[in-house]
Design an enzyme around this catalytic site. Structure first.
Site, PDB file in Angstrom:
ATOM      1  CD  GLU A   1     -34.901  29.469   7.448  1.00 10.68           C
ATOM      2  OE1 GLU A   1     -34.803  28.317   7.014  1.00 10.68           O
ATOM      3  OE2 GLU A   1     -33.986  30.051   8.053  1.00 10.68           O
ATOM      4  CB  THR A   2     -38.698  36.394   6.410  1.00 11.26           C
ATOM      5  OG1 THR A   2     -37.523  36.925   5.788  1.00 11.26           O
ATOM      6  CG2 THR A   2     -39.507  37.543   6.979  1.00 11.26           C
TER       7      THR A   2
END
Length: 305
Positions: free
Chosen positions: A47-48
């Site tokens: 994830e970002t």
């Protein structure tokens, strides 16, 4: 040329280059949804996150995998608020605890930051109340989609969709050896297809056999449909799993709280430890789900667009 600072941080660990890596953009004002998705694809981590101001909470946090935006995620919550605390974007006491709130796709949820010597030492998120979905009785098909067979999954308890903000499939595996032998991502497209039919993209596989003495549960999480073959540490799934374990009487609360330590990521050389607390009422109802851990910053930089 616009420039956007980011931090890369390893979550659910204090050892650099272990745990679950996360990229945090602490000031994402001006970035479109399409650019956020492109940056998440560029970073190519589980994830970002992108942080912007909020009128409903301390900050708004958006969560992106390389393939899609999701409403809530565990290790990105812990890592994002650890980063914001280190950057001075959260007012910290010298010692003690501070509560902040985050506006997410799953609603406004609290996050608690424990501080010692003016620095964060643990971040704990409160997740949404659990929702229990359908059970999955097709053991043979699910076992094959995971890269195993019909004997991979025991008859009881049955696999079940559980959500504390993100629907995910909890899958018991018959023993630790079988769990460790499954290929990362299972059978890939076949698993992604089956999970989507079930209303999720994520499979949290577990056994109550663990490798490390401090852990109660050994887990692996596959989400090939989200571009995540195997996740090193999944906080959102950890909270859902804690609820599943309590409801199925696999782990019992003491003094109203079930405390569970989950080890994950060992098979992909990213060992992680996730701490889960499930608060249970006198009638057996789940009143609160908390997931937390530590983190360590490893990279700081900027993106030029």
């Amino acid at each position: 040329m616009p420039r956007y600072a980011f931090t890369q941080i390893d979550v659910f660990t204090r050892t650099p280059l272990t745990g679950n890596a996360l990229a945090v953009f602490p000031d994402a004002v001006g970035l479109s949804t399409e650019t956020m998705q492109a940056l998440a694809r560029e970073k190519n981590l589980s994830e970002t996150t992108f942080v912007t101001p909020s009128t409903a909470a301390t900050k708004r946090v958006r969560f992106f995998t390389p393939a899609a935006e999701i409403p809530l995620a565990g290790h990105p919550t812990v890592g994002t608020w650890w980063t914001l605390a280190e950057l001075g974007q959260v007012k910290l006491p010298q010692d003690g605890e501070v509560r902040v709130t985050q506006e997410t796709g799953a609603g406004v949820l609290p996050v608690d930051i424990t501080v010692r010597g003016g620095k964060p030492v643990r971040v704990v998120m409160t997740q949404a109340q659990p929702q229990f979905g359908n059970v999955v009785s097709a053991r043979s098909r699910l076992g094959k989609a995971l890269g195993g067979g019909a004997s991979t999954i025991p008859k009881r308890p049955e696999s079940q969709i559980v959500s504390t903000g993100l629907p995910q499939l909890m899958v018991p595996i018959k023993d630790l050896a079988t769990l460790k032998q499954l290929p990362s991502g299972g059978a890939g497209a076949a698993l992604a297809k089956l999970l989507r039919e079930l209303g999720t993209d994520c499979a949290m596989l577990f056994t109550l056999e663990a490798e490390t003495p401090e852990a109660d549960v050994h887990c692996r999480m596959f989400a090939p449909g989200l571009g995540v073959t195997e996740d090193p540490a999944t906080g959102s799934a950890a909270g859902a799993l804690g609820c599943y374990l309590v409801v199925h009487n696999l782990i019992r609360p003491h003094n109203g709280v079930a405390k569970i330590v989950i080890e994950q990521g060992i098979e992909i050389a990213r060992p992680s430890l996730i701490h889960v607390e499930v608060v249970v009422g006198n009638g057996g109802e789940i009143n609160e789900v908390r997931v937390g851990g530590e983190a360590v910053t490893v990279i700081s930089g900027e993106v030029r667009l």
